[in-house]
Write a protein that holds these residues in place. Structure first.
Motif, PDB file in Angstrom:
ATOM      1  N   GLY A  73       0.827  -1.204   0.000  1.00  0.00           N
ATOM      2  CA  GLY A  73       0.000   0.000   0.000  1.00  0.00           C
ATOM      3  C   GLY A  73       0.860   1.252   0.000  1.00  0.00           C
ATOM      4  O   GLY A  73       0.545   2.243  -0.666  1.00  0.00           O
ATOM      5  N   GLN A  74       1.961   1.199   0.739  1.00  0.00           N
ATOM      6  CA  GLN A  74       2.897   2.324   0.757  1.00  0.00           C
ATOM      7  C   GLN A  74       3.502   2.536  -0.628  1.00  0.00           C
ATOM      8  O   GLN A  74       3.691   3.682  -1.056  1.00  0.00           O
ATOM      9  N   ASN A  75       3.779   1.443  -1.322  1.00  0.00           N
ATOM     10  CA  ASN A  75       4.316   1.564  -2.683  1.00  0.00           C
ATOM     11  C   ASN A  75       3.312   2.252  -3.607  1.00  0.00           C
ATOM     12  O   ASN A  75       3.690   3.083  -4.433  1.00  0.00           O
ATOM     13  N   LEU A  76       2.037   1.904  -3.460  1.00  0.00           N
ATOM     14  CA  LEU A  76       1.007   2.568  -4.262  1.00  0.00           C
ATOM     15  C   LEU A  76       0.977   4.062  -3.948  1.00  0.00           C
ATOM     16  O   LEU A  76       0.915   4.894  -4.859  1.00  0.00           O
ATOM     17  N   ILE A  77       1.049   4.402  -2.673  1.00  0.00           N
ATOM     18  CA  ILE A  77       1.050   5.814  -2.262  1.00  0.00           C
ATOM     19  C   ILE A  77       2.245   6.540  -2.880  1.00  0.00           C
ATOM     20  O   ILE A  77       2.115   7.653  -3.398  1.00  0.00           O
ATOM     21  N   LYS A  78       3.412   5.905  -2.861  1.00  0.00           N
ATOM     22  CA  LYS A  78       4.616   6.522  -3.435  1.00  0.00           C
ATOM     23  C   LYS A  78       4.449   6.771  -4.931  1.00  0.00           C
ATOM     24  O   LYS A  78       4.780   7.847  -5.430  1.00  0.00           O
ATOM     25  N   VAL A  79       3.931   5.784  -5.644  1.00  0.00           N
ATOM     26  CA  VAL A  79       3.736   5.931  -7.093  1.00  0.00           C
ATOM     27  C   VAL A  79       2.725   7.039  -7.376  1.00  0.00           C
ATOM     28  O   VAL A  79       2.941   7.884  -8.255  1.00  0.00           O
ATOM     29  N   MET A  80       1.636   7.039  -6.624  1.00  0.00           N
ATOM     30  CA  MET A  80       0.620   8.072  -6.843  1.00  0.00           C
ATOM     31  C   MET A  80       1.169   9.458  -6.511  1.00  0.00           C
ATOM     32  O   MET A  80       0.876  10.431  -7.212  1.00  0.00           O
ATOM     33  N   ALA A  81       1.980   9.554  -5.461  1.00  0.00           N
ATOM     34  CA  ALA A  81       2.576  10.840  -5.090  1.00  0.00           C
ATOM     35  C   ALA A  81       3.552  11.312  -6.167  1.00  0.00           C
ATOM     36  O   ALA A  81       3.556  12.493  -6.535  1.00  0.00           O
ATOM     37  N   GLU A  82       4.370  10.389  -6.683  1.00  0.00           N
ATOM     38  CA  GLU A  82       5.323  10.741  -7.742  1.00  0.00           C
ATOM     39  C   GLU A  82       4.608  11.308  -8.961  1.00  0.00           C
ATOM     40  O   GLU A  82       5.127  12.181  -9.645  1.00  0.00           O
ATOM     41  N   ASN A  83       3.413  10.803  -9.220  1.00  0.00           N
ATOM     42  CA  ASN A  83       2.640  11.257 -10.373  1.00  0.00           C
ATOM     43  C   ASN A  83       1.660  12.379 -10.024  1.00  0.00           C
ATOM     44  O   ASN A  83       0.848  12.768 -10.866  1.00  0.00           O
ATOM     45  N   GLY A  84       1.717  12.855  -8.787  1.00  0.00           N
ATOM     46  CA  GLY A  84       0.836  13.944  -8.368  1.00  0.00           C
ATOM     47  C   GLY A  84      -0.629  13.556  -8.345  1.00  0.00           C
ATOM     48  O   GLY A  84      -1.500  14.363  -8.664  1.00  0.00           O
ATOM     49  N   ARG A  85      -0.911  12.312  -7.950  1.00  0.00           N
ATOM     50  CA  ARG A  85      -2.278  11.796  -8.026  1.00  0.00           C
ATOM     51  C   ARG A  85      -2.894  11.423  -6.673  1.00  0.00           C
ATOM     52  O   ARG A  85      -3.938  10.785  -6.644  1.00  0.00           O
ATOM     53  N   LEU A  86      -2.286  11.809  -5.574  1.00  0.00           N
ATOM     54  CA  LEU A  86      -2.850  11.439  -4.273  1.00  0.00           C
ATOM     55  C   LEU A  86      -4.239  12.030  -4.052  1.00  0.00           C
ATOM     56  O   LEU A  86      -5.041  11.465  -3.315  1.00  0.00           O
ATOM     57  N   SER A  87      -4.534  13.112  -4.711  1.00  0.00           N
ATOM     58  CA  SER A  87      -5.850  13.739  -4.526  1.00  0.00           C
ATOM     59  C   SER A  87      -6.986  12.885  -5.090  1.00  0.00           C
ATOM     60  O   SER A  87      -8.147  13.102  -4.748  1.00  0.00           O
TER      61      SER A  87
END
Length: 177
Positions: A73-87
């Motif tokens: 789950g942390q890896n998903l968060i990292k990938v989404m953050a790198e792509n500016g998609r956490l929102s």
């Protein structure tokens, strides 16, 4: 909304496929629901909108989530953050839930009634919908006195309006045409 869904779908699908492969669908549903709640927090909102660098944002987000999110789950968060998609995490969580329900042959039905439904009435509605839809049905019941009497049932795109307000509205439309 369609744009958010388009952005969120690949993340939700990847998470769902991973969850299926590792027999962890319920765990992933819980993680994504929690992460979505964190992303919707008032304090987190400005940070998601560019106040922090992506790597710092990912670290902060993971720190806030703590033990609620596992390594994957942390890896998903990292990938989404790198792509500016956490929102879009709330949309990812919703889509994941939709994938899960489809996979489990379940649907959620929203039932709005004029008065509170008894357990017997809820069970009757649930059984009837299960027969009609050939799926397990989870009811979300609420009340709205503006319906006068009856209920409105919504399952995805299917809407069954058995309310007096709906019948009066249809009668009015017929009389005016």
């Amino acid at each position: 909304m369609a744009e958010l869904t388009t952005i969120a779908r690949p993340y939700a699908k990847a998470a769902f496929d991973f969850a299926i492969e590792h027999n962890a669908v319920d765990n992933w549903a819980e993680m994504l629901t929690f992460a979505a709640l964190v992303s919707e927090n008032e304090t987190m909102q400005p940070l998601l909108n560019g106040a922090l660098a992506n790597t710092k944002l990912a670290a902060l987000f993971i720190n806030v989530c703590g033990e609620q999110i596992n390594k994957q789950g942390q890896n998903l968060i990292k990938v989404m953050a790198e792509n500016g998609r956490l929102s879009v995490l709330p949309t990812v969580s919703k889509l994941f839930s939709d994938f899960r329900n489809e996979w489990a042959k379940e649907v959620e039905a929203n039932v709005v009634s004029a008065t509170e439904l008894s357990l017997e009435q809820q069970q009757h509605i649930s059984v009837s919908l299960e027969k009609r839809l050939a799926r397990k049905v989870k009811l979300n019941c609420s009340t709205d006195t503006a319906l006068i009497a009856g209920a409105i049932i919504q399952v995805g795109d299917l809407v069954i309006d058995g309310s007096v307000r709906g019948k009066l509205s249809r009668l009015s439309d017929t009389l005016q045409s």
